[in-house]
Scaffold this active site. Sequence first.
Site, PDB file in Angstrom:
ATOM      1  N   CYS A 168       7.544  54.678 -18.397  1.00 12.37           N
ATOM      2  CA  CYS A 168       6.294  54.451 -17.882  1.00 12.37           C
ATOM      3  C   CYS A 168       5.668  55.766 -17.179  1.00 12.37           C
ATOM      4  CB  CYS A 168       6.252  53.464 -16.831  1.00 12.37           C
ATOM      5  SG  CYS A 168       6.881  51.884 -17.333  1.00 12.37           S
ATOM      6  N   ARG A 207       3.877  59.805 -23.975  1.00 10.80           N
ATOM      7  CA  ARG A 207       4.865  58.882 -23.465  1.00 10.80           C
ATOM      8  C   ARG A 207       5.073  57.568 -24.151  1.00 10.80           C
ATOM      9  NH1 ARG A 207       7.445  61.132 -18.362  1.00 10.80           N
ATOM     10  NH2 ARG A 207       8.105  58.962 -17.691  1.00 10.80           N
ATOM     11  N   TRP A 232       5.130  51.176 -20.386  1.00 13.61           N
ATOM     12  CA  TRP A 232       5.926  50.935 -21.416  1.00 13.61           C
ATOM     13  C   TRP A 232       6.672  49.612 -21.196  1.00 13.61           C
ATOM     14  CZ3 TRP A 232       6.677  52.566 -26.499  1.00 13.61           C
ATOM     15  CH2 TRP A 232       8.039  52.020 -27.053  1.00 13.61           C
ATOM     16  N   ASN A 289       8.611  53.215 -12.335  1.00 12.42           N
ATOM     17  CA  ASN A 289       8.953  53.737 -13.823  1.00 12.42           C
ATOM     18  C   ASN A 289      10.435  53.462 -13.666  1.00 12.42           C
ATOM     19  OD1 ASN A 289       9.642  54.685 -16.284  1.00 12.42           O
ATOM     20  ND2 ASN A 289       9.681  56.926 -15.393  1.00 12.42           N
ATOM     21  N   GLY A 290      10.986  52.724 -14.392  1.00 17.99           N
ATOM     22  CA  GLY A 290      12.716  52.484 -14.632  1.00 17.99           C
ATOM     23  C   GLY A 290      12.794  51.212 -14.894  1.00 17.99           C
ATOM     24  N   GLU A 308      23.583  58.466 -42.059  1.00 19.85           N
ATOM     25  CA  GLU A 308      22.838  58.935 -40.728  1.00 19.85           C
ATOM     26  C   GLU A 308      22.728  60.521 -40.843  1.00 19.85           C
ATOM     27  OE1 GLU A 308      20.284  57.583 -39.469  1.00 19.85           O
ATOM     28  OE2 GLU A 308      19.731  58.847 -37.749  1.00 19.85           O
ATOM     29  N   LYS A 351      19.117  62.584 -41.383  1.00 22.25           N
ATOM     30  CA  LYS A 351      18.624  63.643 -40.181  1.00 22.25           C
ATOM     31  C   LYS A 351      18.175  64.865 -41.141  1.00 22.25           C
ATOM     32  CE  LYS A 351      17.392  61.116 -37.466  1.00 22.25           C
ATOM     33  NZ  LYS A 351      17.374  60.088 -38.042  1.00 22.25           N
ATOM     34  N   GLU A 391      15.283  64.558 -43.684  1.00 22.10           N
ATOM     35  CA  GLU A 391      13.996  64.161 -43.353  1.00 22.10           C
ATOM     36  C   GLU A 391      13.194  65.247 -42.621  1.00 22.10           C
ATOM     37  OE1 GLU A 391      13.325  60.681 -40.954  1.00 22.10           O
ATOM     38  OE2 GLU A 391      15.438  60.824 -39.856  1.00 22.10           O
ATOM     39  N   HIS A 405      34.978  60.366 -58.849  1.00 24.94           N
ATOM     40  CA  HIS A 405      34.353  59.538 -59.794  1.00 24.94           C
ATOM     41  C   HIS A 405      32.994  59.797 -60.256  1.00 24.94           C
ATOM     42  CE1 HIS A 405      37.552  56.407 -59.144  1.00 24.94           C
ATOM     43  NE2 HIS A 405      37.453  56.554 -57.876  1.00 24.94           N
ATOM     44  N   LYS A 407       5.968  57.521 -38.252  1.00 28.33           N
ATOM     45  CA  LYS A 407       7.087  56.965 -37.153  1.00 28.33           C
ATOM     46  C   LYS A 407       7.158  55.544 -37.660  1.00 28.33           C
ATOM     47  CE  LYS A 407       9.893  57.012 -33.888  1.00 28.33           C
ATOM     48  NZ  LYS A 407      11.243  57.535 -34.182  1.00 28.33           N
TER      49      LYS A 407
END
Length: 614
Positions: free
Chosen positions: A2, A28, A77, A103-104, A487, A491, A494, A510, A609
Amino acid sequence: MCGIVGFTNRKIQAAPVLLEGLSRLEYRGYDSAGIAVRDQDKDTVVVRAKGRLKILEEKTNSGLSVPGTCGIGHTRWATHGEPSETNAHPHVTEDMNVVGVHNGIIENFSELKDKLEKNGYTFYSQTDTEVAVKLVDYYYKKYQGGPIDALAKTMVRVRGSYALAIMFKDYPGEIYVARKDSPMIVGLGEDEAYVASDVPAILKYTRTVYYVENLEMARLEPGKATFYDLNGDEVKKDTVQIEWDAESAEKGGFEHFMMKEIHEQPVAIRDTMNSVLTPDGHIDLSSTGLTEEQIRNFKNVTIVACGSAWHVGMASQYVFEDLVRMPVRVELASEFRYRNPILGEGDLVIIISQSGETADSLAALREAKDLGATTLGIVNVVGSSIAREADHVFYTLAGPEIAVATTKAYSAQLIAMDILAMEFAYLRGKMDEKKLLCMTAEMRTLPDKIQQLIEDKERIQWFASKFANAQDVFFIGRGLDYAICLEGSLKMKEISYIHSEAYAAGELKHGTISLIEDGILVIGVMTQNDLYEKTLSNMVEVKSRGAYLAGITNYGHYEIEDTVNFNVYIPKTDPHFSATLAVIPLQLTGYYLAVARGLDVDKPRNLAKSVTVE
Ligand code: AGP
């Protein structure tokens, strides 16, 4: 996360300053916003709105319809409670004695809410913030010790992370602040005082700030800020001059959001695990709605996702099957939805999605529900489509993720899946309580171990810069290490646009090993001790064909330095949690390669995104 803004002075209207400050925090991510403004000692006026800040600006005629020189503002948020006007901040007591923004995450908000209800408080929202505001009010009235005393008592009682900005009816023109873990700054002007959760919100008005330390409180009056410790004793603090420009301020001083979010991983996984770990180390999944009976009776698990979320599924398959000894399939959502899956009642389908809006994953969820399976979303965005449509949801508390390449959300998803596997194993009699408590205790050490790996980033930068012109890179591993390679490879692809491939180490011979030639970078992930020797021998195979070797393994395997050209040691941990640690150097490698190639790290070409189209 937030966004908080507060402003008090004697002559400038507060509302436009609050709205301007909130607009600087929009990056944010948020789903609703609100302001509370007070004109001298008149009643405080609160205006809230779901959606974009523009709606709040329209509701308040850009702040002009809310007179007053003291106020607080907030962009939310959602973590507890759907995005809505009711859940938007500021939150208030019925008599408007206390008005506040937060916030939290208040971890023990349920027990505090019960306590307050027993003392006559009622609640209009689903938020932990309303509980915090009313707890301040409770202590303020019970002990008559004033705002700082009430805040101090609240801070002692609350578990979790918070940055609070509060206004009290009896103290017009003043704003009170309290902080634990969630960042907060106080700014000073000629005859003004500001509070914000981040520098960008007030940079336009002042560069002279105080950083509020943990468990510190502050009293803001026009042109003055007084700080207090938890005992209520005054604390002397020095101001800091902010040198950043606005753009770098949004990134917290980091060059890119991606690096900022890599650094936020310790907090993201700590918040996610603490949302379901009890203080005594057990797991409480009641917030997901899954019952113990359901967990004991599921016949199998199918994990469905896309991209990095699918990689989480691949890693979780190893963890789940090893701990729970039940069949787990992992499916790409774009494949799952067209393969006429064989599912029905008693089957659990887990959809993993940061955005909760990925079209293929949402379609897969609907398909699974149509077939009668029970569905669980592992989602980062509260109130997103997948979160709303799944039968159950386990929210990752990674906060908004701005960079297209996911890092902290991936890590939070991994933790969520590890926790699910542990609770499934425990409830299905595959893990005793001693082992469970041992694993949850080890899980609590992961944030610090991640921090330790992040601090090694300069070495990774040196290593990555040597391969800025690489054409092809291979990642090899076995078991859980292979899933980590997936992953690491994504990374790299992309954000640095270097072609790379993740390969099961035992499968190289193989066919693909024919691609290995002089100077090709091969990154071996070897965190699973029982598979270490086998993967190391695969590394020797490619080395004999000219490959440049980088190895990621656990502290203690120092003999690896006889084989590889570059290595990263990861702190020892339960092998089921290795992905959470081993992925850090891989994220950093991809990041520094992209930086070395001068690419747009946060917004890579061709990518969005959230892929809300098929
Ligand atoms: C990963 O870095 C990418 N941003 C992408 O693969 C992403 O993980 C995938 O599109 C899934 O997104 P979701 O988690 O929001 O569903």
